[in-house]
Design a protein around this motif. Structure first.
Motif, PDB file in Angstrom:
ATOM      1  N   THR A   1     105.018  44.703  12.919  1.00  0.00           N
ATOM      2  CA  THR A   1     103.727  44.240  13.434  1.00  0.00           C
ATOM      3  C   THR A   1     102.741  43.685  12.425  1.00  0.00           C
ATOM      4  OG1 THR A   1     102.751  46.453  13.290  1.00  0.00           O
ATOM      5  CG2 THR A   1     103.849  45.861  15.360  1.00  0.00           C
ATOM      6  N   ARG A   2     102.775  44.081  11.190  1.00  0.00           N
ATOM      7  CA  ARG A   2     101.740  43.648  10.241  1.00  0.00           C
ATOM      8  C   ARG A   2     101.858  42.168   9.938  1.00  0.00           C
ATOM      9  NH1 ARG A   2      98.823  47.931   7.854  1.00  0.00           N
ATOM     10  NH2 ARG A   2      97.578  46.285   6.936  1.00  0.00           N
ATOM     11  N   GLN A   3     100.737  41.488   9.881  1.00  0.00           N
ATOM     12  CA  GLN A   3     100.701  40.056   9.599  1.00  0.00           C
ATOM     13  C   GLN A   3     100.105  39.802   8.232  1.00  0.00           C
ATOM     14  OE1 GLN A   3      98.853  37.746  12.654  1.00  0.00           O
ATOM     15  NE2 GLN A   3      99.906  38.812  14.293  1.00  0.00           N
ATOM     16  N   LEU A   4     100.464  38.667   7.666  1.00  0.00           N
ATOM     17  CA  LEU A   4      99.952  38.289   6.361  1.00  0.00           C
ATOM     18  C   LEU A   4      99.884  36.774   6.285  1.00  0.00           C
ATOM     19  CD1 LEU A   4      99.345  39.005   3.320  1.00  0.00           C
ATOM     20  CD2 LEU A   4     101.780  38.779   2.938  1.00  0.00           C
TER      21      LEU A   4
ATOM     22  N   MET B   1     109.193  34.757   0.209  1.00  0.00           N
ATOM     23  CA  MET B   1     108.847  36.180   0.289  1.00  0.00           C
ATOM     24  C   MET B   1     107.476  36.411  -0.334  1.00  0.00           C
ATOM     25  SD  MET B   1     109.381  39.365   0.956  1.00  0.00           S
ATOM     26  CE  MET B   1     108.740  40.937   0.382  1.00  0.00           C
ATOM     27  N   PRO B   2     106.457  36.693   0.502  1.00  0.00           N
ATOM     28  CA  PRO B   2     105.119  36.931  -0.032  1.00  0.00           C
ATOM     29  C   PRO B   2     104.980  38.348  -0.572  1.00  0.00           C
ATOM     30  CG  PRO B   2     105.060  37.191   2.334  1.00  0.00           C
ATOM     31  CD  PRO B   2     106.471  36.764   1.974  1.00  0.00           C
ATOM     32  N   GLY B   3     104.002  38.551  -1.408  1.00  0.00           N
ATOM     33  CA  GLY B   3     103.671  39.890  -1.866  1.00  0.00           C
ATOM     34  C   GLY B   3     102.783  40.573  -0.830  1.00  0.00           C
ATOM     35  N   TRP B   4     103.100  41.792  -0.497  1.00  0.00           N
ATOM     36  CA  TRP B   4     102.350  42.539   0.510  1.00  0.00           C
ATOM     37  C   TRP B   4     101.406  43.557  -0.112  1.00  0.00           C
ATOM     38  CZ3 TRP B   4     102.500  41.837   5.800  1.00  0.00           C
ATOM     39  CH2 TRP B   4     103.436  40.900   6.256  1.00  0.00           C
ATOM     40  N   GLY B   5     101.324  43.594  -1.437  1.00  0.00           N
ATOM     41  CA  GLY B   5     100.543  44.605  -2.137  1.00  0.00           C
ATOM     42  C   GLY B   5      99.053  44.599  -1.863  1.00  0.00           C
ATOM     43  N   LYS B   6      98.500  43.462  -1.487  1.00  0.00           N
ATOM     44  CA  LYS B   6      97.075  43.412  -1.165  1.00  0.00           C
ATOM     45  C   LYS B   6      96.817  43.682   0.308  1.00  0.00           C
ATOM     46  CE  LYS B   6      95.871  40.534  -5.018  1.00  0.00           C
ATOM     47  NZ  LYS B   6      95.876  39.201  -5.526  1.00  0.00           N
TER      48      LYS B   6
ATOM     49  N   GLU C   1      99.873  51.498  -0.710  1.00  0.00           N
ATOM     50  CA  GLU C   1     101.090  51.984  -1.358  1.00  0.00           C
ATOM     51  C   GLU C   1     101.909  52.829  -0.381  1.00  0.00           C
ATOM     52  OE1 GLU C   1     102.233  54.778  -5.151  1.00  0.00           O
ATOM     53  OE2 GLU C   1     100.603  53.340  -5.405  1.00  0.00           O
ATOM     54  N   GLU C   2     101.227  53.676   0.361  1.00  0.00           N
ATOM     55  CA  GLU C   2     101.897  54.535   1.346  1.00  0.00           C
ATOM     56  C   GLU C   2     102.616  53.701   2.416  1.00  0.00           C
ATOM     57  OE1 GLU C   2      99.814  57.130   4.570  1.00  0.00           O
ATOM     58  OE2 GLU C   2     100.018  58.365   2.764  1.00  0.00           O
ATOM     59  N   GLU C   3     101.971  52.646   2.898  1.00  0.00           N
ATOM     60  CA  GLU C   3     102.592  51.788   3.912  1.00  0.00           C
ATOM     61  C   GLU C   3     103.821  51.072   3.349  1.00  0.00           C
ATOM     62  OE1 GLU C   3      98.988  50.370   6.817  1.00  0.00           O
ATOM     63  OE2 GLU C   3      98.950  49.628   4.742  1.00  0.00           O
ATOM     64  N   ILE C   4     103.741  50.634   2.107  1.00  0.00           N
ATOM     65  CA  ILE C   4     104.894  49.971   1.490  1.00  0.00           C
ATOM     66  C   ILE C   4     106.079  50.927   1.420  1.00  0.00           C
ATOM     67  CG2 ILE C   4     105.788  48.986  -0.682  1.00  0.00           C
ATOM     68  CD1 ILE C   4     102.956  47.745  -1.050  1.00  0.00           C
ATOM     69  N   TRP C   5     105.845  52.166   1.005  1.00  0.00           N
ATOM     70  CA  TRP C   5     106.935  53.139   0.937  1.00  0.00           C
ATOM     71  C   TRP C   5     107.529  53.398   2.321  1.00  0.00           C
ATOM     72  CZ3 TRP C   5     109.302  53.246  -3.218  1.00  0.00           C
ATOM     73  CH2 TRP C   5     108.682  53.322  -4.457  1.00  0.00           C
ATOM     74  N   LYS C   6     106.697  53.441   3.340  1.00  0.00           N
ATOM     75  CA  LYS C   6     107.200  53.664   4.698  1.00  0.00           C
ATOM     76  C   LYS C   6     108.106  52.521   5.134  1.00  0.00           C
ATOM     77  CE  LYS C   6     103.402  56.609   6.172  1.00  0.00           C
ATOM     78  NZ  LYS C   6     102.229  56.764   7.050  1.00  0.00           N
TER      79      LYS C   6
ATOM     80  N   TRP D   1     112.396  48.018  -5.422  1.00  0.00           N
ATOM     81  CA  TRP D   1     112.034  47.638  -4.050  1.00  0.00           C
ATOM     82  C   TRP D   1     110.520  47.624  -3.886  1.00  0.00           C
ATOM     83  CZ3 TRP D   1     115.147  44.891  -1.565  1.00  0.00           C
ATOM     84  CH2 TRP D   1     116.519  45.119  -1.585  1.00  0.00           C
ATOM     85  N   PHE D   2     109.840  48.603  -4.484  1.00  0.00           N
ATOM     86  CA  PHE D   2     108.381  48.653  -4.385  1.00  0.00           C
ATOM     87  C   PHE D   2     107.768  47.414  -5.047  1.00  0.00           C
ATOM     88  CE2 PHE D   2     104.089  49.707  -5.535  1.00  0.00           C
ATOM     89  CZ  PHE D   2     103.625  50.357  -4.406  1.00  0.00           C
ATOM     90  N   TRP D   3     108.257  47.062  -6.215  1.00  0.00           N
ATOM     91  CA  TRP D   3     107.777  45.894  -6.944  1.00  0.00           C
ATOM     92  C   TRP D   3     107.951  44.623  -6.116  1.00  0.00           C
ATOM     93  CZ3 TRP D   3     111.442  42.634 -10.041  1.00  0.00           C
ATOM     94  CH2 TRP D   3     110.776  41.602 -10.707  1.00  0.00           C
ATOM     95  N   ARG D   4     109.145  44.417  -5.573  1.00  0.00           N
ATOM     96  CA  ARG D   4     109.423  43.202  -4.816  1.00  0.00           C
ATOM     97  C   ARG D   4     108.576  43.129  -3.545  1.00  0.00           C
ATOM     98  NH1 ARG D   4     110.278  39.509  -7.911  1.00  0.00           N
ATOM     99  NH2 ARG D   4     112.325  39.205  -8.751  1.00  0.00           N
ATOM    100  N   THR D   5     108.401  44.246  -2.879  1.00  0.00           N
ATOM    101  CA  THR D   5     107.595  44.259  -1.659  1.00  0.00           C
ATOM    102  C   THR D   5     106.125  44.007  -1.996  1.00  0.00           C
ATOM    103  OG1 THR D   5     109.143  45.837  -0.658  1.00  0.00           O
ATOM    104  CG2 THR D   5     107.000  45.574   0.408  1.00  0.00           C
ATOM    105  N   SER D   6     105.652  44.596  -3.058  1.00  0.00           N
ATOM    106  CA  SER D   6     104.248  44.446  -3.471  1.00  0.00           C
ATOM    107  C   SER D   6     103.927  43.058  -3.990  1.00  0.00           C
ATOM    108  CB  SER D   6     103.909  45.456  -4.567  1.00  0.00           C
ATOM    109  OG  SER D   6     103.996  46.751  -4.090  1.00  0.00           O
ATOM    110  N   GLU D   7     104.792  42.534  -4.835  1.00  0.00           N
ATOM    111  CA  GLU D   7     104.509  41.287  -5.537  1.00  0.00           C
ATOM    112  C   GLU D   7     105.178  40.057  -4.939  1.00  0.00           C
ATOM    113  OE1 GLU D   7     102.308  41.111  -8.222  1.00  0.00           O
ATOM    114  OE2 GLU D   7     101.916  43.153  -7.525  1.00  0.00           O
ATOM    115  N   GLY D   8     106.145  40.259  -4.063  1.00  0.00           N
ATOM    116  CA  GLY D   8     106.877  39.121  -3.510  1.00  0.00           C
ATOM    117  C   GLY D   8     107.949  38.658  -4.479  1.00  0.00           C
ATOM    118  N   VAL D   9     108.577  37.555  -4.141  1.00  0.00           N
ATOM    119  CA  VAL D   9     109.640  37.002  -4.984  1.00  0.00           C
ATOM    120  C   VAL D   9     109.267  35.559  -5.319  1.00  0.00           C
ATOM    121  CG1 VAL D   9     112.106  36.497  -5.181  1.00  0.00           C
ATOM    122  CG2 VAL D   9     111.335  38.484  -3.858  1.00  0.00           C
ATOM    123  N   GLU D  10     109.055  35.321  -6.597  1.00  0.00           N
ATOM    124  CA  GLU D  10     108.648  34.002  -7.074  1.00  0.00           C
ATOM    125  C   GLU D  10     109.625  32.919  -6.623  1.00  0.00           C
ATOM    126  OE1 GLU D  10     108.181  32.151 -11.433  1.00  0.00           O
ATOM    127  OE2 GLU D  10     107.124  34.061 -11.135  1.00  0.00           O
ATOM    128  N   LYS D  11     109.080  31.769  -6.270  1.00  0.00           N
ATOM    129  CA  LYS D  11     109.844  30.582  -5.854  1.00  0.00           C
ATOM    130  C   LYS D  11     110.640  30.797  -4.575  1.00  0.00           C
ATOM    131  CE  LYS D  11     110.049  28.814 -10.527  1.00  0.00           C
ATOM    132  NZ  LYS D  11     110.849  28.399 -11.643  1.00  0.00           N
TER     133      LYS D  11
END
Length: 134
Positions: free
Chosen positions: A26-29, A92-97, A101-106, A79-89
């Protein structure tokens, strides 16, 4: 990100996994990819959910979390890094903002079940070879 690790017990906590599934679906970005704004309208699911007709993730290039041989190679901090920061080029966007942190782990705990037949499992794999360096 090398010091980031899944909270104790969360890999197999069904409540955490259910909450991760909800966030995943459900979360949008809004993010920029190739100089144009896009919106991840279906959250992570918009790219990573499986297209049943093609038996692959909905968006070409999105990681298939059902593939244990690939998923289990990466540490939790990776996995936390990739989810937070995304993947360059990539798209895959970064979701860290957007996510805590708790939601990313879930979300990571939920995605991990895909590589274990939809069942919770500890992320203790001898094949882990990719991690985040300090």
């Amino acid at each position: 990100f090398a010091d980031k690790h899944m909270p104790n017990g969360w890999w197999t906590d069904e409540k955490v996994i259910a909450e991760g599934k909800k966030i995943f679906e459900t979360r949008q970005l809004e993010y920029e990819y190739k100089r144009k704004k896009e919106v991840a309208k279906e959250g992570c699911a918009g790219c990573h959910s499986i297209d049943e007709k093609k038996d692959r993730p909905k968006k070409r290039g999105a990681r298939d979390f059902r593939t244990a041989a690939k998923v289990n190679r990466f540490s939790d901090s990776y996995w936390f890094w990739r989810t937070s920061e995304g993947v360059e080029k990539t798209a895959m966007p970064g979701w860290g903002k957007e996510l805590s942190e708790e939601e990313i782990w879930k979300v990571i705990a939920y995605e991990h079940t895909w590589s274990h037949g939809g069942k919770p499992a500890a992320h203790e794999h001898p094949e882990i070879e990719r991690t985040v360096e300090k």
